[in-house]
Design a protein around this motif. Structure first.
Motif, short mmCIF file in Angstrom:
data_model
loop_
_atom_site.label_atom_id
_atom_site.label_comp_id
_atom_site.label_asym_id
_atom_site.label_seq_id
_atom_site.Cartn_x
_atom_site.Cartn_y
_atom_site.Cartn_z
N GLN A 33 0.84 -1.20 0.00
CA GLN A 33 0.00 0.00 0.00
C GLN A 33 0.87 1.25 0.00
O GLN A 33 0.58 2.22 -0.71
N LEU A 34 1.94 1.24 0.79
CA LEU A 34 2.83 2.40 0.88
C LEU A 34 3.52 2.69 -0.44
O LEU A 34 3.62 3.85 -0.86
N GLN A 40 5.35 -3.34 -7.27
CA GLN A 40 5.72 -4.46 -8.12
C GLN A 40 7.18 -4.41 -8.57
O GLN A 40 7.71 -5.38 -9.09
N LEU A 41 7.83 -3.27 -8.36
CA LEU A 41 9.23 -3.12 -8.74
C LEU A 41 10.18 -3.71 -7.69
O LEU A 41 11.38 -3.83 -7.94
N ALA A 89 18.70 -2.43 -1.44
CA ALA A 89 19.54 -1.79 -2.45
C ALA A 89 18.68 -1.29 -3.61
O ALA A 89 18.89 -0.19 -4.14
N ASP A 90 17.71 -2.10 -4.02
CA ASP A 90 16.82 -1.69 -5.10
C ASP A 90 16.00 -0.47 -4.71
O ASP A 90 15.79 0.45 -5.52
N LEU A 91 15.55 -0.44 -3.47
CA LEU A 91 14.76 0.70 -3.00
C LEU A 91 15.62 1.96 -2.89
O LEU A 91 15.17 3.05 -3.25
N ILE A 92 16.85 1.82 -2.43
CA ILE A 92 17.75 2.97 -2.33
C ILE A 92 18.01 3.56 -3.71
O ILE A 92 17.98 4.78 -3.91
N PHE A 213 4.99 8.09 -9.48
CA PHE A 213 5.31 6.67 -9.49
C PHE A 213 5.67 6.23 -10.90
O PHE A 213 5.08 6.69 -11.88
N THR A 214 6.63 5.34 -10.99
CA THR A 214 7.08 4.85 -12.29
C THR A 214 5.95 4.16 -13.05
O THR A 214 5.81 4.33 -14.27
#
Length: 261
Positions: A33-34, A40-41, A89-92, A213-214
């Protein structure tokens, strides 16, 4: 014994009927939700595992017992401590890219790459949860971080980075065209906050800003018009607060949102 734990022994801990710390809780739905359409990424399960790996930091709110789904969550992850772990790492990388494209967040990419210990604050709750739940959860987080630091755990943060969401209302294409014909100009949409406490936090911030958002598709907004004339488009939102100002921000939040006694 750390101060927070000593307060618990004295009976000064938050009401356990309203707030429970439960390391076994599954926060994946709140993380999705956040992060909205961009969830999904990411490896949400991996992020949840990271959260659950911190036994002394983070809380959830439940009303139907420990086995129930959480209604709210709040935690902080040390970005430097966990930056080699792929889910984070992906989120950063994602947050750094969003910040580069957002002028008001221009100071963030360099900070994320500096090696400083930044605490990523992840806060989310069900839509119908009252905003008054935020102050006690943030108070508890501050206590948890203080206790963890006293116990030698890696929570000496230079900054806190709050990940949140905003939204703006959007009219249908036909409505916009009509207004352009009548007025010649369409005003920029106003920004609204899913979390009212964000408006208080960002008054104490070094930087803050929203980003698209992407995976966002504004056409989806028109499908949400069943109950209101206008649809909504959500955005990601970041609030960067220096650690020395975080306590003052929480105090101001308490004054703004806590119900009258």
């Amino acid at each position: 014994m750390a101060k927070k734990r000593a307060r618990e022994a004295d009976g000064a801990a938050p009401d356990p009927d309203k707030m429970q710390e439960d390391e076994s809780s599954d926060d994946e739905s709140l993380l999705r939700q956040l992060l909205d359409v961009d969830s999904q990424l990411f490896d949400i399960s991996g992020l949840a595992d990271l959260i659950l790996s911190q036994p002394t930091i983070g809380s959830t709110v439940k009303t139907d017992g420990k086995e129930a789904d959480p209604y709210a969550m709040l935690t902080a992850l040390n970005l430097q401590e966990h930056r080699a772990k792929k889910p984070l790492a992906d989120l950063i990388q994602y947050l750094g890219e969003k910040a580069k494209a957002t002028e008001s967040l221009s100071a963030l990419p360099e900070l994320l790459a500096s090696g400083q210990h930044v605490g990523l604050v992840l806060s989310e709750r069900l839509i119908n949860m009252p905003s008054e739940i935020a102050p006690p959860m943030y108070n508890l987080l501050a206590d948890e971080v203080e206790a963890a630091v006293e116990d030698g755990e890696p929570y000496v943060f230079s900054h806190y980075l709050v990940l949140s969401k905003t939204y703006h209302e959007v009219e249908s294409t036909l409505d916009v065209e009509e207004r352009r014909k009548k007025k010649g100009k369409v005003a920029e949409p106003a920004t609204y906050y899913f979390h009212p406490e964000d408006e208080v936090l960002q008054k104490h911030a070094l930087a803050h800003g929203s980003y698209a958002f992407t995976k966002n598709d504004e056409a989806v907004a028109d499908s949400k018009r069943a109950f209101q004339e206008m649809g909504i488009v959500s955005k990601g939102h970041l609030i960067l607060i220096e650690a020395g100002k975080f306590g003052g921000a929480i105090k101001a939040m308490n004054e703004y949102l806590s119900p009258p006694s």
